[in-house]
Scaffold this motif. Structure first.
Motif, mmCIF file in Angstrom:
data_model
loop_
_atom_site.group_PDB
_atom_site.id
_atom_site.type_symbol
_atom_site.label_atom_id
_atom_site.label_comp_id
_atom_site.label_asym_id
_atom_site.label_seq_id
_atom_site.Cartn_x
_atom_site.Cartn_y
_atom_site.Cartn_z
ATOM 1 N N VAL A 179 0.867 -1.184 0.000
ATOM 2 C CA VAL A 179 0.000 0.000 0.000
ATOM 3 C C VAL A 179 0.901 1.230 0.000
ATOM 4 C CG1 VAL A 179 -1.781 1.269 1.254
ATOM 5 C CG2 VAL A 179 -1.758 -1.230 1.318
ATOM 6 N N ARG A 180 0.602 2.144 -0.928
ATOM 7 C CA ARG A 180 1.429 3.343 -1.052
ATOM 8 C C ARG A 180 0.570 4.557 -0.678
ATOM 9 N NH1 ARG A 180 1.797 6.736 -5.640
ATOM 10 N NH2 ARG A 180 3.855 7.643 -6.019
ATOM 11 N N ARG A 181 1.094 5.331 0.245
ATOM 12 C CA ARG A 181 0.372 6.569 0.599
ATOM 13 C C ARG A 181 1.302 7.746 0.381
ATOM 14 N NH1 ARG A 181 -2.532 4.777 6.206
ATOM 15 N NH2 ARG A 181 -2.185 2.607 5.772
ATOM 16 N N PHE A 182 0.811 8.767 -0.264
ATOM 17 C CA PHE A 182 1.641 9.910 -0.620
ATOM 18 C C PHE A 182 0.915 11.183 -0.182
ATOM 19 C CE2 PHE A 182 3.406 12.817 -3.922
ATOM 20 C CZ PHE A 182 4.731 12.718 -3.525
ATOM 21 N N PHE A 183 1.378 11.722 0.930
ATOM 22 C CA PHE A 183 0.773 12.921 1.520
ATOM 23 C C PHE A 183 -0.757 12.804 1.560
ATOM 24 C CE2 PHE A 183 4.926 14.481 0.102
ATOM 25 C CZ PHE A 183 5.419 14.846 1.341
ATOM 26 N N PHE A 184 -1.420 13.744 0.945
ATOM 27 C CA PHE A 184 -2.882 13.747 1.074
ATOM 28 C C PHE A 184 -3.585 13.077 -0.107
ATOM 29 C CE2 PHE A 184 -1.455 17.258 3.774
ATOM 30 C CZ PHE A 184 -1.936 16.778 4.974
ATOM 31 N N PHE A 185 -2.803 12.347 -0.911
ATOM 32 C CA PHE A 185 -3.431 11.656 -2.042
ATOM 33 C C PHE A 185 -4.075 10.355 -1.562
ATOM 34 C CE2 PHE A 185 -0.519 14.486 -4.165
ATOM 35 C CZ PHE A 185 -1.284 14.916 -5.232
ATOM 36 N N PRO A 186 -5.106 9.873 -2.283
ATOM 37 C CA PRO A 186 -5.700 8.592 -1.899
ATOM 38 C C PRO A 186 -4.660 7.472 -1.993
ATOM 39 C CG PRO A 186 -7.070 9.711 -3.522
ATOM 40 C CD PRO A 186 -5.792 10.480 -3.429
ATOM 41 N N PRO A 187 -4.809 6.416 -1.193
ATOM 42 C CA PRO A 187 -3.836 5.322 -1.243
ATOM 43 C C PRO A 187 -3.879 4.583 -2.586
ATOM 44 C CG PRO A 187 -5.594 4.865 0.339
ATOM 45 C CD PRO A 187 -5.866 6.201 -0.228
ATOM 46 N N SER A 188 -2.810 3.900 -2.880
ATOM 47 C CA SER A 188 -2.768 3.105 -4.124
ATOM 48 C C SER A 188 -1.870 1.894 -3.881
ATOM 49 C CB SER A 188 -2.225 3.949 -5.278
ATOM 50 O OG SER A 188 -0.967 4.469 -4.906
ATOM 51 N N TRP A 189 -1.887 0.957 -4.835
ATOM 52 C CA TRP A 189 -1.038 -0.236 -4.759
ATOM 53 C C TRP A 189 0.253 0.022 -5.522
ATOM 54 C CZ3 TRP A 189 -2.204 -3.714 -1.318
ATOM 55 C CH2 TRP A 189 -3.534 -3.999 -1.009
ATOM 56 N N GLN A 190 1.384 -0.202 -4.870
ATOM 57 C CA GLN A 190 2.671 -0.107 -5.551
ATOM 58 C C GLN A 190 3.049 -1.498 -6.041
ATOM 59 O OE1 GLN A 190 4.611 2.863 -5.986
ATOM 60 N NE2 GLN A 190 5.340 1.418 -7.533
ATOM 61 N N ILE A 191 3.107 -1.648 -7.353
ATOM 62 C CA ILE A 191 3.357 -2.975 -7.939
ATOM 63 C C ILE A 191 4.845 -3.309 -7.862
ATOM 64 C CG2 ILE A 191 3.089 -4.384 -10.032
ATOM 65 C CD1 ILE A 191 0.466 -3.431 -8.880
ATOM 66 N N PRO A 192 5.202 -4.479 -7.334
ATOM 67 C CA PRO A 192 6.627 -4.832 -7.264
ATOM 68 C C PRO A 192 7.171 -5.174 -8.659
ATOM 69 C CG PRO A 192 5.282 -6.636 -6.475
ATOM 70 C CD PRO A 192 4.349 -5.517 -6.768
ATOM 71 N N THR A 193 8.448 -4.880 -8.869
ATOM 72 C CA THR A 193 9.050 -5.172 -10.176
ATOM 73 C C THR A 193 9.934 -6.416 -10.106
ATOM 74 O OG1 THR A 193 10.714 -3.569 -9.559
ATOM 75 C CG2 THR A 193 9.049 -2.829 -11.109
ATOM 76 N N SER A 194 10.290 -6.829 -8.902
ATOM 77 C CA SER A 194 11.181 -7.994 -8.759
ATOM 78 C C SER A 194 10.417 -9.276 -9.101
ATOM 79 C CB SER A 194 11.692 -8.074 -7.333
ATOM 80 O OG SER A 194 10.592 -8.122 -6.458
ATOM 81 N N PRO A 195 11.138 -10.325 -9.525
ATOM 82 C CA PRO A 195 10.442 -11.598 -9.790
ATOM 83 C C PRO A 195 9.800 -12.116 -8.502
ATOM 84 C CG PRO A 195 12.765 -11.695 -10.443
ATOM 85 C CD PRO A 195 12.586 -10.402 -9.741
ATOM 86 N N ALA A 196 8.679 -12.789 -8.665
ATOM 87 C CA ALA A 196 7.942 -13.236 -7.478
ATOM 88 C C ALA A 196 8.659 -14.398 -6.784
ATOM 89 C CB ALA A 196 6.542 -13.678 -7.889
ATOM 90 N N PRO A 197 8.801 -14.310 -5.455
ATOM 91 C CA PRO A 197 9.298 -15.493 -4.742
ATOM 92 C C PRO A 197 8.195 -16.557 -4.720
ATOM 93 C CG PRO A 197 8.701 -13.760 -3.195
ATOM 94 C CD PRO A 197 8.486 -13.214 -4.567
ATOM 95 N N LEU A 198 8.498 -17.739 -4.194
ATOM 96 C CA LEU A 198 7.468 -18.783 -4.145
ATOM 97 C C LEU A 198 6.328 -18.344 -3.236
ATOM 98 C CD1 LEU A 198 9.441 -22.139 -3.979
ATOM 99 C CD2 LEU A 198 7.992 -21.309 -5.829
#
Lengths: 463, 99
Positions: free
Chosen positions: A68-87
């Motif tokens: 979950v990404r929160r940036f000051f007074f902006f609504p929250p959003s999902w920060q998508i990971p760029t790394s390969p997924a672990p198991l």
């Protein structure tokens, strides 16, 4: 920000509400809002293929481990990971055999013993999903039962998934080979077509609806926790209706509300069951009100699995209307037609969008202030047919499938239903301390009576 | 727009008369229609469920003064705006309908 990172995925209005509710729950000693989707399998599935599919699914949907990404007074959003997924988190368990019995099948070397599968399931629902450093929003636990059957428990965070989303996830899991590449999740919120003036009129309508609800109040069965150190565990009881009982239920519903739309029938039963518990507590309860999700989820298109894509309808019953099942059903049907005509679901969706801009703590405080400490008297949903068209899961026959949502306190209780191949499963959920055993029994008895027995003066007189 | 005034009960009105109204109803909170939505797109794929059908029935009755009998509430009639427009055109031309 790294320019190569994928754009963040905005939260929907209802996601923001769940985020705020999670915060409230954690402050009150409750684990974040989780749900479980359970498959009862007739035999052991193909475990190696299941593990491989989970790994592919994790790569297909990076959102499953987004932060979950929160940036000051902006609504929250999902920060998508760029790394390969672990198991992804998959755990294999076997029910401990009694000393006198011999195991029905050879046990996989990596399975761990558990004594009581139901207690284990309840513990999963009451604890944080995974250790803090694990990024996943779900976990899968496969339990090899002593009777030769298997139970797959998918435990998921309500912040990212809901019951229907979890079903779609299971469906996708075993069809990964035939699926087209995943389209990116939607970048924008649902666009409301109305003009500013129309939006203002709608918001005014929903405000007036809420103030009318608040006038008579909508208490819940939630009780304050006894000591500050105690946690309020999630608890539940599942009722499996037979085919015959389900058929009786449907027949009764059809006679009362017609063949198409059964919500007033099931909701009326839930209202009266919660009211029965109030009566046992000898609490004055002029009315109860409940928020019912209305799905806006597309079945195809961009990322239909994730996020809570709902608006809400708010129903209320006065205590006089709850005295008989038929009057409760009738009133709820009328309320649905009225709310549809007044577009209150669209109005509520607008309100949720507006609340996205408030810090979560402030938005939940605002909602609880409006509802005098509550935002609904209880939770309720009927998710309809479970996994339609799917009879096997990784080669194992599916005997049943249903959801076990945890509830927050407040409101402390919930009644949830679904159907698998002509058999209804009902889960009554509560938080530790919010229902006494006697109250729980009253709720279950009331639900069974209203849903399956013919309307008679005796049935009505029991309330 | 009052469609009941425009349509003679003896002639079959053009189904497209209803299409825009239906799209308007659906996008007004019932479904999240995509930008490239076409009138023959499958409404069930877009999330039309029993609650949404019920809402649609109520709003169609209010807007077009056309109650849809329960026996005509079928998947075939509700699968797309085109199919539903055709049904409404037939209903509006059948004797006994208001207007």
């Amino acid at each position: 920000m790294n320019p190569r990172s994928p754009d963040p995925i905005p939260f929907f209005g209802s996601d923001c509400f769940i985020l705020a509710l999670n915060g409230l729950m954690q402050r009150n000693g409750q684990a974040p809002l989780l749900g479980q989707t359970v498959l009862t399998l007739a035999e052991t599935p193909d475990i190696a293929s299941l593990k491989n599919a989970l790994a592919s699914l994790a790569n297909r949907h990076p959102l499953l481990r987004a932060k979950v990404r929160r940036f000051f007074f902006f609504p929250p959003s999902w920060q998508i990971p760029t790394s390969p997924a672990p198991l992804p988190p998959f755990f294999l368990w076997h029910e401990n055999a009694s000393p006198s019995s011999s195991p029905l099948r050879p046990l996989p070397a990596d399975s761990l013993p558990i004594e009581d599968p139901l207690a284990f399931q309840k513990k999963l629902l009451s604890s944080p999903l995974l250790p803090r450093d694990e990024p996943w929003h779900f976990r899968a636990d496969l339990i090899l039962l002593q009777n030769g059957k298997c139970s797959l428990i998918l435990t998921w965070s309500h912040l990212l998934l809901d019951g229907k989303g979890a079903e779609l996830l299971l469906q996708e899991l075993q069809n990964l080979d035939s699926l087209p590449p995943c389209s990116p999740p939607p970048k924008n919120q649902k666009k409301h077509t109305s003009t500013l003036k129309q939006k203002f009129a709608l918001l005014k309508k929903i405000a007036s609806h809420f103030s009318s609800l608040a006038q008579t109040g909508f208490p819940s069965l939630s009780r304050p926790k006894k000591t500050s150190g105690n946690t309020k565990h999630a608890d539940f009881e599942t009722v499996f209706f037979s085919e015959k009982e389900t058929a009786a239920m449907k027949q009764k519903s059809e006679a009362m509300v017609g063949p198409l739309f059964h919500l007033p029938f099931y909701l009326a039963g839930a209202f009266r069951a919660i009211h029965a518990a109030f009566l046992l507590r000898s609490l004055e309860c002029a009315s109860l009100a409940v928020s019912i999700p209305s799905q806006t989820r597309p079945k195809k298109g961009a990322s239909p699995l994730f996020q809570n894509r709902i608006s809400m309808f708010f129903f209320r019953l006065h205590k006089e209307e709850m005295l008989s099942f038929s009057s409760a059903v009738q009133s709820l049907s009328q309320q649905f037609a009225k709310m549809t005509r007044e577009k209150l679901d669209e109005a509520f969706s607008l309100l949720l969008d507006a609340l996205r801009w408030l810090p979560p703590r402030l938005s939940i405080a605002f909602v609880l202030f409006q509802g005098k400490g509550n935002f609904t008297s209880f939770f309720h949903s009927h998710t309809g047919e479970f996994l339609p068209g799917t009879d096997r899961f990784f080669s194992a026959k599916i005997e049943n499938g249903f959801h076990v949502p945890a509830v927050s306190s407040p409101p402390g209780t919930g009644v949830f239903l679904s159907e698998f191949r002509g058999k209804t499963t009902m889960t009554v959920s509560w938080r530790d301390g919010d229902l006494s055993p006697h109250e729980k029994e009253a709720i279950l008895h009331s639900l069974r009576t209203d849903y399956t027995l013919p309307e008679t003066p005796q049935n009505q007189g029991e309330k | 727009m009052d469609f009941s005034e425009k349509n003679s009960p003896t002639t079959l009105p053009n189904p497209s008369v209803f299409a825009e109204g239906l799209k308007d109803i659906l996008s007004g909170g019932i479904l999240d229609l995509p930008e490239n939505f076409q009138n023959n797109d499958d409404l069930f794929d877009l999330g039309l469920d029993s609650m949404a059908i019920m809402q649609l029935l109520i709003l169609i009755e209010d807007r077009f003064s056309l109650p849809i009998p329960a026996n005509l509430v079928t998947k075939t009639h509700f699968c797309s705006i085109d199919a539903l427009s055709k049904l409404l055109a037939e209903l509006s031309s059948s004797p006994g309908q208001p207007g």
